[in-house]
Design an enzyme around this catalytic site. Structure first.
Site, PDB file in Angstrom:
ATOM      1  N   PHE A  71     -17.097 -16.696  18.257  1.00  0.00           N
ATOM      2  CA  PHE A  71     -16.366 -15.514  18.731  1.00  0.00           C
ATOM      3  C   PHE A  71     -17.275 -14.455  19.353  1.00  0.00           C
ATOM      4  O   PHE A  71     -16.758 -13.460  19.867  1.00  0.00           O
ATOM      5  CB  PHE A  71     -15.649 -14.819  17.561  1.00  0.00           C
ATOM      6  CG  PHE A  71     -14.565 -15.618  16.905  1.00  0.00           C
ATOM      7  CD1 PHE A  71     -13.271 -15.601  17.390  1.00  0.00           C
ATOM      8  CD2 PHE A  71     -14.836 -16.391  15.787  1.00  0.00           C
ATOM      9  CE1 PHE A  71     -12.262 -16.326  16.775  1.00  0.00           C
ATOM     10  CE2 PHE A  71     -13.837 -17.120  15.160  1.00  0.00           C
ATOM     11  CZ  PHE A  71     -12.547 -17.084  15.657  1.00  0.00           C
ATOM     12  N   ALA A  73     -19.007 -12.014  21.513  1.00  0.00           N
ATOM     13  CA  ALA A  73     -18.918 -11.675  22.938  1.00  0.00           C
ATOM     14  C   ALA A  73     -18.727 -10.179  23.100  1.00  0.00           C
ATOM     15  O   ALA A  73     -18.181  -9.516  22.224  1.00  0.00           O
ATOM     16  CB  ALA A  73     -17.745 -12.385  23.604  1.00  0.00           C
ATOM     17  N   TYR A 139     -16.065 -10.027  32.764  1.00  0.00           N
ATOM     18  CA  TYR A 139     -15.702 -10.528  31.431  1.00  0.00           C
ATOM     19  C   TYR A 139     -15.022 -11.891  31.548  1.00  0.00           C
ATOM     20  O   TYR A 139     -15.457 -12.870  30.932  1.00  0.00           O
ATOM     21  CB  TYR A 139     -14.789  -9.523  30.714  1.00  0.00           C
ATOM     22  CG  TYR A 139     -14.150 -10.097  29.473  1.00  0.00           C
ATOM     23  CD1 TYR A 139     -14.939 -10.542  28.407  1.00  0.00           C
ATOM     24  CD2 TYR A 139     -12.766 -10.238  29.387  1.00  0.00           C
ATOM     25  CE1 TYR A 139     -14.347 -11.093  27.286  1.00  0.00           C
ATOM     26  CE2 TYR A 139     -12.174 -10.785  28.259  1.00  0.00           C
ATOM     27  CZ  TYR A 139     -12.971 -11.228  27.217  1.00  0.00           C
ATOM     28  OH  TYR A 139     -12.395 -11.791  26.109  1.00  0.00           O
ATOM     29  N   LYS A 143     -16.457 -15.847  30.514  1.00  0.00           N
ATOM     30  CA  LYS A 143     -15.776 -16.806  29.637  1.00  0.00           C
ATOM     31  C   LYS A 143     -15.513 -18.117  30.383  1.00  0.00           C
ATOM     32  O   LYS A 143     -15.641 -19.208  29.812  1.00  0.00           O
ATOM     33  CB  LYS A 143     -14.460 -16.208  29.132  1.00  0.00           C
ATOM     34  CG  LYS A 143     -14.652 -15.045  28.153  1.00  0.00           C
ATOM     35  CD  LYS A 143     -15.121 -15.554  26.801  1.00  0.00           C
ATOM     36  CE  LYS A 143     -15.206 -14.451  25.766  1.00  0.00           C
ATOM     37  NZ  LYS A 143     -15.499 -14.935  24.425  1.00  0.00           N
ATOM     38  N   PHE A 167      -4.011 -14.794  24.661  1.00  0.00           N
ATOM     39  CA  PHE A 167      -3.347 -13.732  25.403  1.00  0.00           C
ATOM     40  C   PHE A 167      -3.628 -12.436  24.625  1.00  0.00           C
ATOM     41  O   PHE A 167      -4.791 -12.158  24.363  1.00  0.00           O
ATOM     42  CB  PHE A 167      -1.891 -14.127  25.678  1.00  0.00           C
ATOM     43  CG  PHE A 167      -1.847 -15.113  26.838  1.00  0.00           C
ATOM     44  CD1 PHE A 167      -2.505 -16.344  26.762  1.00  0.00           C
ATOM     45  CD2 PHE A 167      -1.256 -14.778  28.046  1.00  0.00           C
ATOM     46  CE1 PHE A 167      -2.562 -17.213  27.847  1.00  0.00           C
ATOM     47  CE2 PHE A 167      -1.296 -15.648  29.132  1.00  0.00           C
ATOM     48  CZ  PHE A 167      -1.953 -16.861  29.038  1.00  0.00           C
ATOM     49  N   ARG A 219       3.383  -8.018  28.208  1.00  0.00           N
ATOM     50  CA  ARG A 219       2.294  -8.840  27.671  1.00  0.00           C
ATOM     51  C   ARG A 219       2.813  -9.707  26.533  1.00  0.00           C
ATOM     52  O   ARG A 219       3.826  -9.396  25.892  1.00  0.00           O
ATOM     53  CB  ARG A 219       1.159  -7.954  27.104  1.00  0.00           C
ATOM     54  CG  ARG A 219       0.398  -7.185  28.158  1.00  0.00           C
ATOM     55  CD  ARG A 219      -0.471  -8.101  29.006  1.00  0.00           C
ATOM     56  NE  ARG A 219      -1.214  -7.376  30.023  1.00  0.00           N
ATOM     57  CZ  ARG A 219      -0.713  -7.029  31.215  1.00  0.00           C
ATOM     58  NH1 ARG A 219       0.528  -7.327  31.537  1.00  0.00           N
ATOM     59  NH2 ARG A 219      -1.464  -6.399  32.094  1.00  0.00           N
ATOM     60  N   ASP A 283      -4.624  -4.504  36.106  1.00  0.00           N
ATOM     61  CA  ASP A 283      -3.548  -4.903  35.193  1.00  0.00           C
ATOM     62  C   ASP A 283      -2.435  -5.631  35.949  1.00  0.00           C
ATOM     63  O   ASP A 283      -1.748  -5.017  36.766  1.00  0.00           O
ATOM     64  CB  ASP A 283      -2.915  -3.658  34.539  1.00  0.00           C
ATOM     65  CG  ASP A 283      -3.526  -3.312  33.201  1.00  0.00           C
ATOM     66  OD1 ASP A 283      -4.275  -4.144  32.647  1.00  0.00           O
ATOM     67  OD2 ASP A 283      -3.246  -2.209  32.699  1.00  0.00           O
TER      68      ASP A 283
END
Ligand code: UDP
Length: 323
Positions: A71, A73, A139, A143, A167, A219, A283
């Site tokens: 995890f 990051a 970012y 990944k 998500f 979202r 966004d």
């Protein structure tokens, strides 16, 4: 199993640690505590160190582990735009260092924390694993690079891996002992609850002119303990599956910012003061996961899908946060 959780002192990692311990696994946490909290690891052993420190990794004696869940990051999109080197250094070079140490030690299974940010601007509102990956910030790019490294490592060295593209991770363990605590906090649900607690002023809603039911962004909020369960399923999947795999993880339902605020008001009974602010750069209007692949291959379905239930667990944490 004996599992090394890198980044186990962070928000999602600490829920993973708790979930593994509750299911009888032996867990060691490796974390540099740059954004994590020592208190969050509970009864697990914490080794403080950095992924880029090969000596520190050697001292972990990785050969003792059945799998690594990773995890660690940096994960704040605007920071990644302002300082991309820091993101490539920590997220990509750090992971490479870990993978090299795993190879030296003969550890052949990794579950990797990826993100819906690998997709960039969605070309459809419901995203499955075949959606093009064109990240729009360092970012997401960092990944996606690691996903590429994992695919190459599977072909070259036989590494087995699962990358889980989350998500919107949300909620907290119902115990209220662990939860989300970022400094600064940029995520919606913590910011809503902080506004409700009178901390940090009024909530800013970034944009109310999107093409959605009420003009605010939609979202897919997925409970952090559902994420933890998916990681353990992914480790088990790797027992009998070679190769590098990717799965989207979401709850399959979308909620607008306004709907999340309404749910928070209903659950907490407190007023959530808010104001409208300009759209936040980058966004997209709607992001919802298709998790059909995870349902089919990992035999995973999210247990907590109601936004009120998700917010309620976050509230238990935020009203008496321990760190
Ligand atoms: N958002 C908001 N105010 C905040 C934080 C977030 O209006 O203080 C909105 C944001 O614009 C997005 C949604 O809430 O539409 C979720 O944002 P978050 O940062 O939690 O996650 P993201 O979707 O960016 O990964």
């Amino acid at each position: 199993m004996k599992i090394l959780v890198c980044g186990g002192a962070g928000y999602i990692g600490s829920h993973m640690v708790r979930y593994l311990l509750a299911h009888g696994h032996h867990v060691v946490v490796f974390d540099n505590l740059s954004t994590g909290h020592a208190l969050a690891v509970g009864k697990a052993r914490l080794v403080v160190g950095d992924l880029r420190d090969r000596q520190a990794l050697r001292r972990l004696y990785l050969q003792r582990y059945d799998a690594v869940i990773h995890f660690c990051a940096h994960s704040i999109v605007p920071h990644s735009v302002a300082d991309p080197y820091a993101y490539y250094e920590n997220n990509v070079a750090g992971t490479l260092s870990l993978l090299q140490a795993m190879r030296e030690a003969g550890v052949a299974k990794m579950v990797f924390s990826s993100t819906a940010a690998v997709f960039g601007h969605p070309s459809s509102p419901l995203l499955d694993e075949h959606h093009p990956t064109v990240p729009i910030n360092p970012y997401g790019a960092s990944k996606l690079m690691v996903e590429g490294v994992l695919a190459d490592a599977s072909r070259a060295y036989g590494l087995r891996s699962v990358a889980l593209r989350y998500f919107n991770a949300a909620g907290a363990d119902p115990s209220g002992d662990i939860g989300e605590s970022h400094q600064p906090e940029t995520h919606l649900i913590p910011n809503i609850l902080r506004a409700g607690l009178g901390q940090g002023g009024r909530l800013k809603i970034f944009g109310n002119d999107y093409d959605t039911r009420d003009g605010t962004c939609v979202r897919d909020y997925i409970h952090v303990n559902d994420l933890a369960r998916a990681h353990l399923k992914a480790v088990e999947f790797l027992h009998d599956h070679e190769g590098a795999h990717v799965f989207n993880l979401g709850n399959g339902k979308g909620f607008t910012v306004r709907e999340v605020i309404d749910a928070a008001r209903a659950v907490t009974g407190v007023n959530i003061p808010y104001e409208y602010a300009p759209r936040r750069a980058g966004d997209p209007a709607v992001l919802i996961a298709s998790s059909n692949k995870a349902r089919e291959f990992l035999d995973w379905v999210p247990a907590v899908t109601d936004i009120g239930d998700i917010v309620e667990t976050a509230w238990r944490w935020h009203r008496a946060a321990k760190y």
